[in-house]
Design a protein around this motif. Sequence first.
Motif, PDB file in Angstrom:
ATOM      1  N   GLU A  28       0.859  -1.189   0.000  1.00  7.45           N
ATOM      2  CA  GLU A  28       0.000   0.000   0.000  1.00  7.45           C
ATOM      3  C   GLU A  28       0.890   1.233   0.000  1.00  7.45           C
ATOM      4  O   GLU A  28       1.904   1.275   0.699  1.00  7.45           O
ATOM      5  N   GLU A  29       0.511   2.210  -0.794  1.00  3.85           N
ATOM      6  CA  GLU A  29       1.265   3.462  -0.843  1.00  3.85           C
ATOM      7  C   GLU A  29       0.367   4.593  -0.354  1.00  3.85           C
ATOM      8  O   GLU A  29      -0.783   4.718  -0.781  1.00  3.85           O
ATOM      9  N   THR A  30       0.917   5.414   0.540  1.00  6.19           N
ATOM     10  CA  THR A  30       0.166   6.505   1.131  1.00  6.19           C
ATOM     11  C   THR A  30       1.072   7.725   1.275  1.00  6.19           C
ATOM     12  O   THR A  30       2.220   7.594   1.712  1.00  6.19           O
ATOM     13  N   ALA A  31       0.555   8.883   0.917  1.00  2.00           N
ATOM     14  CA  ALA A  31       1.282  10.143   1.115  1.00  2.00           C
ATOM     15  C   ALA A  31       0.677  10.864   2.324  1.00  2.00           C
ATOM     16  O   ALA A  31      -0.527  10.794   2.557  1.00  2.00           O
ATOM     17  N   PHE A  32       1.547  11.537   3.084  1.00  2.00           N
ATOM     18  CA  PHE A  32       1.101  12.237   4.286  1.00  2.00           C
ATOM     19  C   PHE A  32       1.430  13.718   4.199  1.00  2.00           C
ATOM     20  O   PHE A  32       2.420  14.118   3.582  1.00  2.00           O
ATOM     21  N   TYR A  33       0.602  14.534   4.853  1.00  2.27           N
ATOM     22  CA  TYR A  33       0.788  15.984   4.834  1.00  2.27           C
ATOM     23  C   TYR A  33       2.018  16.437   5.595  1.00  2.27           C
ATOM     24  O   TYR A  33       2.523  17.519   5.375  1.00  2.27           O
ATOM     25  N   ASP A  34       2.549  15.590   6.491  1.00  2.00           N
ATOM     26  CA  ASP A  34       3.741  16.013   7.217  1.00  2.00           C
ATOM     27  C   ASP A  34       5.018  15.717   6.426  1.00  2.00           C
ATOM     28  O   ASP A  34       6.123  15.928   6.894  1.00  2.00           O
ATOM     29  N   GLY A  35       4.865  15.218   5.208  1.00  5.09           N
ATOM     30  CA  GLY A  35       6.001  15.000   4.314  1.00  5.09           C
ATOM     31  C   GLY A  35       5.875  15.919   3.110  1.00  5.09           C
ATOM     32  O   GLY A  35       5.192  16.952   3.163  1.00  5.09           O
ATOM     33  N   ASP A  36       6.509  15.552   2.017  1.00  2.53           N
ATOM     34  CA  ASP A  36       6.457  16.391   0.820  1.00  2.53           C
ATOM     35  C   ASP A  36       5.440  15.904  -0.200  1.00  2.53           C
ATOM     36  O   ASP A  36       5.407  16.349  -1.336  1.00  2.53           O
ATOM     37  N   GLY A  37       4.579  14.971   0.187  1.00  7.48           N
ATOM     38  CA  GLY A  37       3.562  14.449  -0.710  1.00  7.48           C
ATOM     39  C   GLY A  37       3.985  13.191  -1.449  1.00  7.48           C
ATOM     40  O   GLY A  37       3.190  12.604  -2.171  1.00  7.48           O
ATOM     41  N   THR A  51       4.677   6.870   0.626  1.00  3.72           N
ATOM     42  CA  THR A  51       5.545   5.887   1.269  1.00  3.72           C
ATOM     43  C   THR A  51       4.923   4.509   1.057  1.00  3.72           C
ATOM     44  O   THR A  51       3.703   4.383   0.933  1.00  3.72           O
ATOM     45  N   SER A  52       5.756   3.505   0.999  1.00  8.00           N
ATOM     46  CA  SER A  52       5.287   2.144   0.751  1.00  8.00           C
ATOM     47  C   SER A  52       5.291   1.341   2.039  1.00  8.00           C
ATOM     48  O   SER A  52       6.240   1.416   2.826  1.00  8.00           O
ATOM     49  N   ASP A  53       4.226   0.574   2.234  1.00  7.93           N
ATOM     50  CA  ASP A  53       4.128  -0.359   3.349  1.00  7.93           C
ATOM     51  C   ASP A  53       3.756  -1.726   2.791  1.00  7.93           C
ATOM     52  O   ASP A  53       2.751  -1.866   2.089  1.00  7.93           O
ATOM     53  N   VAL A  54       4.570  -2.732   3.095  1.00  9.55           N
ATOM     54  CA  VAL A  54       4.241  -4.097   2.722  1.00  9.55           C
ATOM     55  C   VAL A  54       3.232  -4.598   3.758  1.00  9.55           C
ATOM     56  O   VAL A  54       3.539  -4.664   4.937  1.00  9.55           O
ATOM     57  N   VAL A  55       2.020  -4.942   3.300  1.00  5.77           N
ATOM     58  CA  VAL A  55       0.959  -5.336   4.226  1.00  5.77           C
ATOM     59  C   VAL A  55       0.751  -6.842   4.276  1.00  5.77           C
ATOM     60  O   VAL A  55       0.122  -7.350   5.201  1.00  5.77           O
ATOM     61  N   SER A  56       1.269  -7.572   3.277  1.00  2.00           N
ATOM     62  CA  SER A  56       1.199  -9.032   3.339  1.00  2.00           C
ATOM     63  C   SER A  56       2.268  -9.637   2.431  1.00  2.00           C
ATOM     64  O   SER A  56       2.692  -9.020   1.452  1.00  2.00           O
ATOM     65  N   VAL A  57       2.693 -10.838   2.817  1.00  2.00           N
ATOM     66  CA  VAL A  57       3.668 -11.593   2.040  1.00  2.00           C
ATOM     67  C   VAL A  57       3.145 -13.016   1.925  1.00  2.00           C
ATOM     68  O   VAL A  57       2.752 -13.616   2.930  1.00  2.00           O
ATOM     69  N   ALA A  58       3.108 -13.541   0.710  1.00  3.99           N
ATOM     70  CA  ALA A  58       2.698 -14.920   0.476  1.00  3.99           C
ATOM     71  C   ALA A  58       3.861 -15.642  -0.196  1.00  3.99           C
ATOM     72  O   ALA A  58       4.099 -15.481  -1.391  1.00  3.99           O
ATOM     73  N   MET A  59       4.614 -16.418   0.587  1.00  5.28           N
ATOM     74  CA  MET A  59       5.793 -17.119   0.082  1.00  5.28           C
ATOM     75  C   MET A  59       5.354 -18.321  -0.745  1.00  5.28           C
ATOM     76  O   MET A  59       4.551 -19.137  -0.300  1.00  5.28           O
ATOM     77  N   SER A  60       5.897 -18.422  -1.973  1.00  2.00           N
ATOM     78  CA  SER A  60       5.450 -19.439  -2.907  1.00  2.00           C
ATOM     79  C   SER A  60       6.583 -19.841  -3.849  1.00  2.00           C
ATOM     80  O   SER A  60       7.433 -19.014  -4.184  1.00  2.00           O
TER      81      SER A  60
END
Length: 152
Positions: free
Chosen positions: A44-53, A56-65
């Motif tokens: 998931e990628e999200t921009a925040f107002y306390d940064g420059d817009g 940022t990337s967050d890995v929310v799940s991993v499926a090892m295969s």
Amino acid sequence: MARNKNALRQHWVAAMPVGDAEPDYKRLAAWITDINDDTAEEVEETAFYDGDGTPTSDVVSVAMSYSFSGYYDSSDEAQALIAGLRLETGEGRKIMHKVIESDGAKKFVGTATVTDIVAGSGAAEDYEEFSCTIKYDEIPAYDTVATTTTQA
């Protein structure tokens, strides 16, 4: 830093144990010519107002295969285990999967689901094909190897 051959990575499969029994692992290696790491990540990628817009990337799940391909040998115990699951559904497709890294130092162990099973296919002049995908049902246990890398 050492480079290791892919063939040194070991993949072991076992039928789901009954009760407190230990899994009876069989090495999935004979006649296997290619193993691909098909691990999937959801990001998931999200921009925040306390940064420059910038998002940022967050890995929310991993499926090892892993996907396996090679030649089918019905007398190989590991391939026979996988081939025997072709007509199963649901819990019937569950196995134990253990991966020992190529340097022999660490292993992944967990319950997995087998899909895309091919056990005997191809052109008349070719050897029978074997392939499948083994995907962990959750992030597997990750630990150091306490025994030699040639043993399950």
